[in-house]
Design an enzyme around this catalytic site. Structure first.
Site, PDB file in Angstrom:
ATOM      1  N   LYS A 120      25.152 -18.726 -40.510  1.00  0.00           N
ATOM      2  CA  LYS A 120      24.970 -18.365 -38.865  1.00  0.00           C
ATOM      3  C   LYS A 120      26.536 -18.998 -39.210  1.00  0.00           C
ATOM      4  O   LYS A 120      27.046 -18.779 -37.484  1.00  0.00           O
ATOM      5  CB  LYS A 120      23.613 -18.681 -37.909  1.00  0.00           C
ATOM      6  CG  LYS A 120      22.535 -17.895 -39.063  1.00  0.00           C
ATOM      7  CD  LYS A 120      20.855 -17.957 -38.363  1.00  0.00           C
ATOM      8  CE  LYS A 120      19.963 -16.718 -39.062  1.00  0.00           C
ATOM      9  NZ  LYS A 120      18.709 -17.458 -38.758  1.00  0.00           N
ATOM     10  N   GLN A 128      15.259 -21.913 -35.810  1.00  0.00           N
ATOM     11  CA  GLN A 128      14.537 -21.368 -36.890  1.00  0.00           C
ATOM     12  C   GLN A 128      13.682 -21.215 -37.504  1.00  0.00           C
ATOM     13  O   GLN A 128      13.509 -22.646 -37.263  1.00  0.00           O
ATOM     14  CB  GLN A 128      15.544 -21.977 -38.036  1.00  0.00           C
ATOM     15  CG  GLN A 128      15.292 -21.308 -39.136  1.00  0.00           C
ATOM     16  CD  GLN A 128      16.607 -19.872 -39.286  1.00  0.00           C
ATOM     17  OE1 GLN A 128      17.440 -19.709 -38.487  1.00  0.00           O
ATOM     18  NE2 GLN A 128      15.969 -19.020 -40.334  1.00  0.00           N
ATOM     19  N   ASP A 175      17.899 -13.771 -30.603  1.00  0.00           N
ATOM     20  CA  ASP A 175      17.111 -13.871 -31.603  1.00  0.00           C
ATOM     21  C   ASP A 175      16.122 -12.463 -31.672  1.00  0.00           C
ATOM     22  O   ASP A 175      15.352 -11.732 -31.874  1.00  0.00           O
ATOM     23  CB  ASP A 175      15.379 -15.086 -31.892  1.00  0.00           C
ATOM     24  CG  ASP A 175      16.485 -15.557 -33.670  1.00  0.00           C
ATOM     25  OD1 ASP A 175      16.919 -14.680 -34.010  1.00  0.00           O
ATOM     26  OD2 ASP A 175      16.215 -16.923 -33.355  1.00  0.00           O
TER      27      ASP A 175
HETATM   28  N1  GUN Z   1      13.146 -16.959 -39.559  1.00  0.00           N
HETATM   29  C1  GUN Z   1      13.177 -15.628 -40.599  1.00  0.00           C
HETATM   30  N2  GUN Z   1      14.272 -14.978 -40.306  1.00  0.00           N
HETATM   31  C2  GUN Z   1      14.842 -16.343 -38.645  1.00  0.00           C
HETATM   32  C3  GUN Z   1      15.232 -15.288 -37.134  1.00  0.00           C
HETATM   33  O1  GUN Z   1      15.809 -13.777 -37.530  1.00  0.00           O
HETATM   34  N3  GUN Z   1      14.949 -16.268 -36.596  1.00  0.00           N
HETATM   35  C4  GUN Z   1      15.370 -17.385 -36.866  1.00  0.00           C
HETATM   36  N4  GUN Z   1      15.002 -18.292 -35.412  1.00  0.00           N
HETATM   37  N5  GUN Z   1      14.155 -17.308 -37.926  1.00  0.00           N
HETATM   38  C5  GUN Z   1      14.055 -16.800 -38.944  1.00  0.00           C
END
Ligand code: GUN
Length: 292
Positions: free
Chosen positions: A52, A96, A119
């Site tokens: 990311k 995350q 998110d």
């Molecule tokens: N863990 C798995 N997918 C995601 C996501 O899209 N965002 C976040 N913050 N954690 C995740």
């Protein structure tokens, strides 16, 4: 059979975002800025967060990675979040998931300011999404909508079967695809671990979204000819023949299901890269919203 190439589509979207960012900068604006918090040393999570952050560089965003120890207290994590909420230089941020067991995930999600919640996990944003109001749509379902759109896969009037009811994928996916929207208007069945006669249901699907997290769960006998298959699974399984010691498996037994499919996403290179592109799209949206 046509592969839904998430890697290429994601690269196209990133290119579009990069052009938009260059234009914004030319007009004298600063770059959009995404921050990511990661707690602990989970290998898969670190890989995703690093991807990311790297993607931010690719499109001309600023990025900040905040690494916190596994044993951080919930209170200290909440303080970090409040710091980002009030930091004017940050347009959006993510925490995350998953988080260590001693931290209440829901409490953390609710601490992120909805305007910075790129998110789309905060209840305010989930509520807006469910009401089909403008908001941040979570990256994975958003990426799937975008993939279906760019490959011009008809969803209107189609029977979509979603396997899995997670808050991140299954639940929002089923809501979005049933809504009156460009990629939507589908008849959606959401299935889960308590569903009876799953195969009977998936055999009726025009589109299957497999998001249950069990490697190679969906097999050829469970789908009809000409189906479209979206594989959201991404499980690491040990593989001594690989340099990194594992390979990635989706929720779909790819080769045999692909033989019956009109469209199918590969793993890796399908849904995964799309989620990163859509997170960037949400960050750009957070930035332009703040510009007013
Ligand atoms: N863990 C798995 N997918 C995601 C996501 O899209 N965002 C976040 N913050 N954690 C995740």
């Amino acid at each position: 059979m046509t592969l839904l190439d998430g890697k290429k589509t994601s690269a196209d979207i990133k290119e579009e975002i990069a052009i938009e960012v260059a234009e914004l900068k030319k007009q004298g604006n600063r770059a959009p800025h995404l921050a990511a918090i990661i707690v602990g040393n989970n290998g898969a999570s670190l890989t995703y967060v690093n991807a990311k952050v790297k993607a931010c560089e690719r499109v001309g965003f600023e990025s900040t990675l905040i690494r916190l120890p596994e044993d951080i207290s919930e209170n200290d994590l909440l303080n970090e979040i409040e710091g980002l909420n009030t930091n004017d230089a940050i347009d959006g941020f993510i925490v995350q998931l998953p988080l260590p067991k001693h931290i209440d995930e829901q409490k953390i999600i609710m601490a992120v300011h909805p305007d910075k919640d790129v998110d789309g996990f905060h209840p305010t944003n989930v509520g807006k999404m469910a009401l089909n109001l403008p908001t941040f749509i979570s990256a994975t379902p958003f990426g799937i909508l975008e993939l279906l759109d760019r490959y011009q896969i008809e969803t209107s009037g189609k029977h979509v079967v979603v396997i899995g009811r997670s808050h991140i994928v299954g639940s929002p996916m089923s809501i979005l695809l049933s809504q009156k929207r460009t990629v939507g208007n589908a008849t959606v069945t959401i299935t889960h671990s308590r569903t009876k006669n799953l195969k009977e249901i998936t055999l009726q699907a025009d589109i299957v979204v497999a998001a249950l997290g069990i490697p190679e769960f969906l097999t050829a006998d469970m789908v009809k000819d000409g189906v479209t298959v979206i594989d959201v699974g991404i499980t690491r399984v040990e593989d001594a023949t690989k340099k990194r010691g594992f390979r990635l498996l989706g929720d779909v037994k790819f080769d045999e299901v692909a033989a019956k499919s009109e469209f199918i996403t590969p793993v890796p290179g399908g849904v995964g890269p799309m989620t990163i592109a859509m997170l960037l799209k949400n960050t750009l949206l957070a930035f332009t919203r703040r510009l007013g």
